[in-house]
Design a protein around this motif. Structure first.
Motif, PDB file in Angstrom:
ATOM      1  N   PRO A  51      13.197  -1.921 -44.366  1.00 49.28           N
ATOM      2  CA  PRO A  51      12.610  -0.747 -45.025  1.00 49.28           C
ATOM      3  C   PRO A  51      13.641   0.096 -45.773  1.00 49.28           C
ATOM      4  N   GLN A  52      14.856   0.232 -45.224  1.00 45.74           N
ATOM      5  CA  GLN A  52      15.874   1.044 -45.905  1.00 45.74           C
ATOM      6  C   GLN A  52      16.234   0.442 -47.263  1.00 45.74           C
ATOM      7  N   LYS A  53      16.418  -0.862 -47.287  1.00 43.04           N
ATOM      8  CA  LYS A  53      16.790  -1.512 -48.538  1.00 43.04           C
ATOM      9  C   LYS A  53      15.659  -1.444 -49.552  1.00 43.04           C
ATOM     10  N   GLU A  54      14.421  -1.669 -49.110  1.00 45.22           N
ATOM     11  CA  GLU A  54      13.292  -1.619 -50.029  1.00 45.22           C
ATOM     12  C   GLU A  54      13.102  -0.215 -50.595  1.00 45.22           C
ATOM     13  N   ALA A  55      13.287   0.817 -49.741  1.00 46.54           N
ATOM     14  CA  ALA A  55      13.161   2.195 -50.245  1.00 46.54           C
ATOM     15  C   ALA A  55      14.261   2.499 -51.257  1.00 46.54           C
ATOM     16  N   LYS A  56      15.466   2.042 -50.997  1.00 47.17           N
ATOM     17  CA  LYS A  56      16.581   2.282 -51.925  1.00 47.17           C
ATOM     18  C   LYS A  56      16.333   1.589 -53.261  1.00 47.17           C
ATOM     19  N   ARG A  61      14.542   1.724 -59.054  1.00 47.85           N
ATOM     20  CA  ARG A  61      13.603   1.287 -60.084  1.00 47.85           C
ATOM     21  C   ARG A  61      12.867   2.482 -60.693  1.00 47.85           C
ATOM     22  N   GLU A  62      12.502   3.450 -59.883  1.00 45.01           N
ATOM     23  CA  GLU A  62      11.842   4.646 -60.412  1.00 45.01           C
ATOM     24  C   GLU A  62      12.783   5.454 -61.301  1.00 45.01           C
ATOM     25  N   GLN A  91      17.660  20.708 -62.426  1.00 44.17           N
ATOM     26  CA  GLN A  91      18.533  19.534 -62.375  1.00 44.17           C
ATOM     27  C   GLN A  91      19.804  19.797 -61.566  1.00 44.17           C
ATOM     28  N   SER A  92      19.742  20.784 -60.690  1.00 46.71           N
ATOM     29  CA  SER A  92      20.921  21.074 -59.884  1.00 46.71           C
ATOM     30  C   SER A  92      21.171  19.952 -58.884  1.00 46.71           C
ATOM     31  N   ARG A  93      22.413  19.809 -58.466  1.00 43.75           N
ATOM     32  CA  ARG A  93      22.795  18.700 -57.592  1.00 43.75           C
ATOM     33  C   ARG A  93      22.149  18.827 -56.213  1.00 43.75           C
ATOM     34  N   ARG A  94      22.039  20.054 -55.734  1.00 44.44           N
ATOM     35  CA  ARG A  94      21.484  20.273 -54.392  1.00 44.44           C
ATOM     36  C   ARG A  94      20.000  19.900 -54.347  1.00 44.44           C
ATOM     37  N   LEU A  95      19.225  20.381 -55.314  1.00 39.64           N
ATOM     38  CA  LEU A  95      17.802  20.051 -55.331  1.00 39.64           C
ATOM     39  C   LEU A  95      17.567  18.557 -55.561  1.00 39.64           C
ATOM     40  N   THR A  96      18.391  17.958 -56.391  1.00 42.95           N
ATOM     41  CA  THR A  96      18.239  16.528 -56.661  1.00 42.95           C
ATOM     42  C   THR A  96      18.466  15.714 -55.396  1.00 42.95           C
ATOM     43  N   LYS A  97      19.499  16.057 -54.613  1.00 45.34           N
ATOM     44  CA  LYS A  97      19.761  15.336 -53.366  1.00 45.34           C
ATOM     45  C   LYS A  97      18.640  15.524 -52.354  1.00 45.34           C
ATOM     46  N   MET A  98      18.115  16.749 -52.270  1.00 46.01           N
ATOM     47  CA  MET A  98      17.019  17.007 -51.328  1.00 46.01           C
ATOM     48  C   MET A  98      15.766  16.214 -51.711  1.00 46.01           C
ATOM     49  N   GLU A  99      15.457  16.181 -53.017  1.00 50.64           N
ATOM     50  CA  GLU A  99      14.286  15.432 -53.466  1.00 50.64           C
ATOM     51  C   GLU A  99      14.468  13.926 -53.239  1.00 50.64           C
ATOM     52  N   GLU A 100      15.671  13.430 -53.521  1.00 47.79           N
ATOM     53  CA  GLU A 100      15.913  12.002 -53.317  1.00 47.79           C
ATOM     54  C   GLU A 100      15.838  11.623 -51.835  1.00 47.79           C
ATOM     55  N   LYS A 101      16.373  12.494 -50.981  1.00 47.73           N
ATOM     56  CA  LYS A 101      16.312  12.207 -49.549  1.00 47.73           C
ATOM     57  C   LYS A 101      14.884  12.211 -49.032  1.00 47.73           C
ATOM     58  N   ALA A 102      14.094  13.220 -49.483  1.00 55.04           N
ATOM     59  CA  ALA A 102      12.695  13.288 -49.046  1.00 55.04           C
ATOM     60  C   ALA A 102      11.907  12.078 -49.555  1.00 55.04           C
ATOM     61  N   HIS A 104      13.155   9.147 -50.334  1.00 56.02           N
ATOM     62  CA  HIS A 104      13.636   7.968 -49.617  1.00 56.02           C
ATOM     63  C   HIS A 104      12.994   7.866 -48.231  1.00 56.02           C
ATOM     64  N   GLU A 105      12.906   8.967 -47.515  1.00 58.78           N
ATOM     65  CA  GLU A 105      12.275   8.944 -46.192  1.00 58.78           C
ATOM     66  C   GLU A 105      10.789   8.629 -46.281  1.00 58.78           C
ATOM     67  N   GLU A 106      10.132   9.138 -47.329  1.00 57.95           N
ATOM     68  CA  GLU A 106       8.708   8.860 -47.507  1.00 57.95           C
ATOM     69  C   GLU A 106       8.470   7.364 -47.769  1.00 57.95           C
ATOM     70  N   LEU A 107       9.255   6.792 -48.661  1.00 55.35           N
ATOM     71  CA  LEU A 107       9.104   5.365 -48.945  1.00 55.35           C
ATOM     72  C   LEU A 107       9.442   4.504 -47.731  1.00 55.35           C
ATOM     73  N   GLU A 108      10.483   4.883 -47.020  1.00 53.25           N
ATOM     74  CA  GLU A 108      10.857   4.115 -45.825  1.00 53.25           C
ATOM     75  C   GLU A 108       9.754   4.160 -44.777  1.00 53.25           C
ATOM     76  N   SER A 109       9.129   5.327 -44.608  1.00 53.86           N
ATOM     77  CA  SER A 109       8.031   5.435 -43.651  1.00 53.86           C
ATOM     78  C   SER A 109       6.835   4.583 -44.075  1.00 53.86           C
ATOM     79  N   ARG A 110       6.546   4.561 -45.372  1.00 46.26           N
ATOM     80  CA  ARG A 110       5.438   3.735 -45.857  1.00 46.26           C
ATOM     81  C   ARG A 110       5.717   2.250 -45.636  1.00 46.26           C
TER      82      ARG A 110
END
Length: 299
Positions: A51-56, A61-62, A91-102, A104-110
């Motif tokens: 799941p981690q690799k598929e989410a990454k 791809r997105e 486009q701040s770095r902090r918000l971008t990392k938070m969105e990517e992490k969220a 990533h966790e959503e895709l991994e859970s799916r």
């Protein structure tokens, strides 16, 4: 240990027994085997769900598709409306990392949920009962249990027949009063379940008294059966008087025959006019008098 004992305990050729070329060749073959094992393990790991690799890979791809769409919009003339004013740049770095992490966790859970669903479906198929082809049992475990149950029934049947025929005088004459008992059949669902011993009496004794005596004697007969037949785990036994199938069938079918007789209208079947008297056609037997309906118990 002495050298002779060391040679006997060794499982293969020792390195000091080989020449330099043979030892070098052996080391090369060993390193090649280790490399091949790593390659095989890596190929097996690639086929396993990750799941981690598929989410990454999905996030990459997105992002690629988003960049392509952004370049297409810029090539067509840019955005029609500028982005709204925010306290923090979108486009701040902090918000971008938070969105990517969220994300990533959503895709991994799916992906984990999808893998879990597939495993449940596969387990339901594997644990399902194997279909039967006619009377042939295709499930190997069920076939083994059924064969073991047949062998156990034969051993118990032969052992109890011998015990009830040749036993001590205290059991046969003092306790059972010389009653003649023959085992008809042995029934049980599983080998370790309580074995139902169906028996018949060929002597002139009270069946109720014989049943009470056998209930008291059952543990003693079970211990004698375990010693005589040499069974690893002797199941419990329970004596059941054998009833002829014709008697059981007649008593069971009389209820249905009576319902059919009551619901059949007069003139609707053979012999329905027995009883005399005039009654309109279509009159149920339940509405007729006793003499016309022909009610009565089994004869």
């Amino acid at each position: 240990l002495s050298p002779l004992a060391a040679d006997k305990t060794s499982k293969g050729p020792r390195f000091q027994d080989l020449t330099h070329d043979e030892a070098q060749r052996l080391q090369e073959m060993y390193m090649r085997k280790r490399m091949l094992d790593r390659k095989i393990m890596w190929m097996k790991m690639q086929d396993l769900p990750n799941p981690q690799k598929e989410a990454k890979m999905t996030l990459r791809r997105e992002e690629r598709e988003k960049e392509e769409s952004k370049l297409a919009v810029e090539g067509s003339g840019g955005e029609m409306y500028p982005p709204p004013f925010l306290d923090q740049h979108p486009q701040s770095r902090r918000l971008t990392k938070m969105e990517e992490k969220a994300r990533h966790e959503e895709l991994e859970s799916r992906f984990r949920n999808r893998i879990r669903t597939q495993k449940l479906e596969n387990a339901r198929i594997v644990k399902g009962a194997a279909p039967r082809v006619g009377d042939v049992i295709t499930d190997p475990i069920e076939r083994h249990v059924s064969r073991r149950l047949v062998r156990q029934r034969v051993k118990i049947h032969a052992g109890l027949e011998d015990i009830l025929t040749r036993n001590t005088a205290q059991i046969l004459y003092e306790f059972l009063k010389g009653v003649s008992i023959s085992v008809v059949k042995v029934r049980a669902k599983t080998p370790r379940a309580t074995q139902q011993i169906y028996y018949s009496i060929s002597s002139d004794h009270d069946p109720a008294w014989v049943q009470r005596q056998l209930d008291v004697l059952a543990p003693k007969l079970r211990s004698q059966l375990a010693v005589k037949v040499n069974m690893g785990q002797t199941p419990n036994i329970r004596f059941v008087p054998y009833v002829q199938a014709e008697e059981v069938r007649r008593e069971h079918l009389w209820h249905f025959a009576k319902q059919i007789q009551d619901s059949t209208p007069l003139g609707g079947g053979f012999g329905s006019d027995v009883g005399g008297g005039f009654h309109p056609a279509g009159t149920p037997r339940s509405q007729l008098p006793e003499s016309a309906s022909g009610r009565g118990g089994p004869r």
